[in-house]
Design a protein around this motif. Sequence first.
Motif, PDB file in Angstrom:
ATOM      1  N   ALA A 106       0.826  -1.207   0.000  1.00 54.05           N
ATOM      2  CA  ALA A 106       0.000   0.000   0.000  1.00 54.05           C
ATOM      3  C   ALA A 106       0.863   1.261   0.000  1.00 54.05           C
ATOM      4  CB  ALA A 106      -0.929  -0.007   1.210  1.00 54.05           C
ATOM      5  N   ALA A 107       1.990   1.236   0.730  1.00 53.24           N
ATOM      6  CA  ALA A 107       2.884   2.398   0.742  1.00 53.24           C
ATOM      7  C   ALA A 107       3.522   2.613  -0.625  1.00 53.24           C
ATOM      8  CB  ALA A 107       3.958   2.208   1.808  1.00 53.24           C
TER       9      ALA A 107
ATOM     10  N   ALA B 182      -1.402  -5.712  13.493  1.00 51.93           N
ATOM     11  CA  ALA B 182      -2.552  -5.814  12.588  1.00 51.93           C
ATOM     12  C   ALA B 182      -3.254  -4.470  12.435  1.00 51.93           C
ATOM     13  CB  ALA B 182      -3.527  -6.866  13.121  1.00 51.93           C
ATOM     14  N   LEU B 183      -3.454  -3.742  13.529  1.00 54.17           N
ATOM     15  CA  LEU B 183      -4.137  -2.455  13.466  1.00 54.17           C
ATOM     16  C   LEU B 183      -3.381  -1.465  12.596  1.00 54.17           C
ATOM     17  CD1 LEU B 183      -6.315  -0.446  14.465  1.00 54.17           C
ATOM     18  CD2 LEU B 183      -4.833   0.019  16.423  1.00 54.17           C
ATOM     19  N   VAL B 184      -2.082  -1.327  12.837  1.00 50.49           N
ATOM     20  CA  VAL B 184      -1.302  -0.339  12.098  1.00 50.49           C
ATOM     21  C   VAL B 184      -1.155  -0.745  10.637  1.00 50.49           C
ATOM     22  CG1 VAL B 184       0.972   0.738  11.922  1.00 50.49           C
ATOM     23  CG2 VAL B 184      -0.086   0.419  14.160  1.00 50.49           C
ATOM     24  N   ALA B 185      -0.928  -2.025  10.370  1.00 46.72           N
ATOM     25  CA  ALA B 185      -0.687  -2.462   8.999  1.00 46.72           C
ATOM     26  C   ALA B 185      -1.950  -2.394   8.151  1.00 46.72           C
ATOM     27  CB  ALA B 185      -0.126  -3.886   9.002  1.00 46.72           C
ATOM     28  N   TYR B 186      -3.028  -3.001   8.611  1.00 46.69           N
ATOM     29  CA  TYR B 186      -4.229  -3.085   7.780  1.00 46.69           C
ATOM     30  C   TYR B 186      -4.960  -1.749   7.691  1.00 46.69           C
ATOM     31  CZ  TYR B 186      -3.292  -8.056   8.284  1.00 46.69           C
ATOM     32  OH  TYR B 186      -2.687  -9.288   8.262  1.00 46.69           O
TER      33      TYR B 186
ATOM     34  N   GLY C 220      -3.575   1.211   8.188  1.00 45.73           N
ATOM     35  CA  GLY C 220      -2.704   2.109   7.423  1.00 45.73           C
ATOM     36  C   GLY C 220      -2.787   1.851   5.932  1.00 45.73           C
ATOM     37  N   ALA C 221      -2.823   0.570   5.543  1.00 47.32           N
ATOM     38  CA  ALA C 221      -2.951   0.249   4.124  1.00 47.32           C
ATOM     39  C   ALA C 221      -4.281   0.719   3.568  1.00 47.32           C
ATOM     40  CB  ALA C 221      -2.796  -1.259   3.931  1.00 47.32           C
TER      41      ALA C 221
END
Length: 262
Positions: free
Chosen positions: A136-137, A191-195, A197-198
């Motif tokens: 995503a980044a 999981a919170l930051v990755a998903y 954030g994406a």
Amino acid sequence: MREESRSQGTAGGSRSGPPQFRPGRALAHRAGASGSGTPHRSDGRPPHTPRGERRTGPPGRPGTTPPVPGRPAFVCALLLLCGFLLVTWQVAVHGPLAALDERWGRALVGRGPAPLAELGADLGNVPVALPVLAAAAAYAAWRGRRRRALYALAAMALVPALVVPLKLLLDRPGPLTQATGYYPSGHTATALVAYCGAALLVHRRVLLPVAAVLTAATGAGLVLRGYHWPLDVAGSLLLFGGGYLAVSSTGRRRSSGRTRRR
């Protein structure tokens, strides 16, 4: 007795017709009672329509003063962070909330389909979640949103920087083992930051609910498989959810302030 119609005219003529407009007369509904530009009635009373309550813009230009935006996101962030402090305090002193959490946690271990619970717990692994955020980044950087991509990656780097010291400080044992260092849950934070954030980098409205479901599945799997207590999961959600709301609300206020100054 019937009166005859009077002729409309001036001193130099006797032509009849409708009344003619004379400059300087009957301007009460144009620029106010005295021509000062204020939208009020000629008799000095306030207007009956909402338009009269508008404020003028810059000198010589019509306009309205924009409403002052509220701060619901910042208030929610403060509430979440206060909840994190409360949960952390209860875990540290082994208070009533922590005792209730351990009772519920033991009752939930082994419930539900084991394969699905294990799959949900695996969603918080770094090899699973980090490639999603990296993709995503890369997409956001390709679309010209490099700063947002860097912020999302920096948030992921903050996960171990915040979670590991708390684990070492609180030294909480796990549900099925005497090993310590289980509060807060690093898998839930990842999981919170990755998903989330994406989702914010690609398409907020469509993917953010999906990210919320994946994060909830991660926390549920960790509890049902006995890898974490419920408060371990809740602490990570409160900490990183509140931190995200605080940063995002601050950024929006700054951007709106720059837009108004322009």
